[in-house]
Design a protein around this motif. Structure first.
Motif, PDB file in Angstrom:
ATOM      1  N   CYS A 126      69.597  36.453  42.849  1.00  0.00           N
ATOM      2  CA  CYS A 126      70.407  35.261  43.140  1.00  0.00           C
ATOM      3  C   CYS A 126      70.754  35.237  44.621  1.00  0.00           C
ATOM      4  CB  CYS A 126      71.679  35.289  42.298  1.00  0.00           C
ATOM      5  SG  CYS A 126      72.797  33.938  42.709  1.00  0.00           S
ATOM      6  N   CYS A 160      71.479  30.228  38.743  1.00  0.00           N
ATOM      7  CA  CYS A 160      71.832  31.598  38.350  1.00  0.00           C
ATOM      8  C   CYS A 160      72.736  31.564  37.111  1.00  0.00           C
ATOM      9  CB  CYS A 160      72.535  32.291  39.505  1.00  0.00           C
ATOM     10  SG  CYS A 160      73.262  33.859  39.066  1.00  0.00           S
ATOM     11  N   CYS A 168      76.617  33.239  38.086  1.00  0.00           N
ATOM     12  CA  CYS A 168      77.610  32.493  38.855  1.00  0.00           C
ATOM     13  C   CYS A 168      77.481  30.985  38.644  1.00  0.00           C
ATOM     14  CB  CYS A 168      77.506  32.840  40.343  1.00  0.00           C
ATOM     15  SG  CYS A 168      75.906  32.459  41.074  1.00  0.00           S
ATOM     16  N   CYS A 177      75.308  35.308  44.331  1.00  0.00           N
ATOM     17  CA  CYS A 177      76.048  36.486  43.847  1.00  0.00           C
ATOM     18  C   CYS A 177      75.242  37.767  44.011  1.00  0.00           C
ATOM     19  CB  CYS A 177      76.482  36.306  42.404  1.00  0.00           C
ATOM     20  SG  CYS A 177      75.127  36.237  41.213  1.00  0.00           S
TER      21      CYS A 177
END
Ligand SMILES: [Zn+2]
Length: 183
Positions: A59, A40, A43, A62
């Motif tokens: 994701c 991701c 994050c 997050c």
């Protein structure tokens, strides 16, 4: 004869295709597609995977949602205060977002003012009216100035981390939210 040549060409193509795929695997290069998962970009911790029947990724850490553009090999986060885009270069994400320049200037200007002005004001007043030599509270202005500087610096650091969505900060924020939510 023509048919033979065509067949030969096709065989060549398939072969170079296989070589290409093998090169891809060897170098670790892969394109952006909806069948695979990627780290991701927000994050840098969770994995993003395609949502079923949608041209979007989500994701698993997050929970941000991204719309994909396979032609441009890029994704755009849809549920964030910052409009951010990343381009996939075969190995990793490269930020392709244009942050609002005016807002960036304001954020930095306010940040600098918040960090510098209060300690300078306290320093000025403590120099205008210095504590008496040898008095018990002579240390107070220095400590108070340092404390003011560090609290404001922390606050502005948080503001900038939120503005730029620094990956380590985003990860910590989600961990904290999970920890608090679990209690
Ligand atoms: Zn994430």
């Amino acid at each position: 004869m023509t048919g033979f040549t065509q067949q030969g060409d096709r065989a060549d193509n398939t072969q170079s295709g296989t070589v290409f795929k093998r090169d891809q695997q060897l170098s670790g290069w892969r394109d952006l597609n909806y069948q695979e998962t990627y780290v991701c970009p927000v994050c840098r911790h969770g994995q993003i995977a395609a949502l079923t029947l949608m041209d979007a990724f989500a994701c698993d850490f997050c929970r941000h949602i991204f719309t994909g553009n396979l032609l441009e090999q890029s994704i755009h986060v849809e549920d964030s205060s910052q409009p951010m885009t990343w381009r996939w270069n075969g190995h990793t994400w490269k930020a392709a977002n244009q942050l609002d320049l005016d807002l960036t200037i304001v954020v930095w200007f306010v940040g600098l003012a918040l960090v510098l002005l209060p300690p300078v004001l306290i320093w000025l007043s403590s120099h205008t009216f210095p504590p008496m030599q040898g008095s018990t509270w002579a240390w107070f202005p220095t400590v108070w100035i340092s404390l003011t500087f560090f609290t404001h610096f922390t606050f502005v650091g948080w503001l900038l981390a939120e503005y730029y969505q620094v990956p380590a900060y985003v990860t910590c924020k989600i961990r904290l939210r999970d920890a608090l939510g679990r209690r």
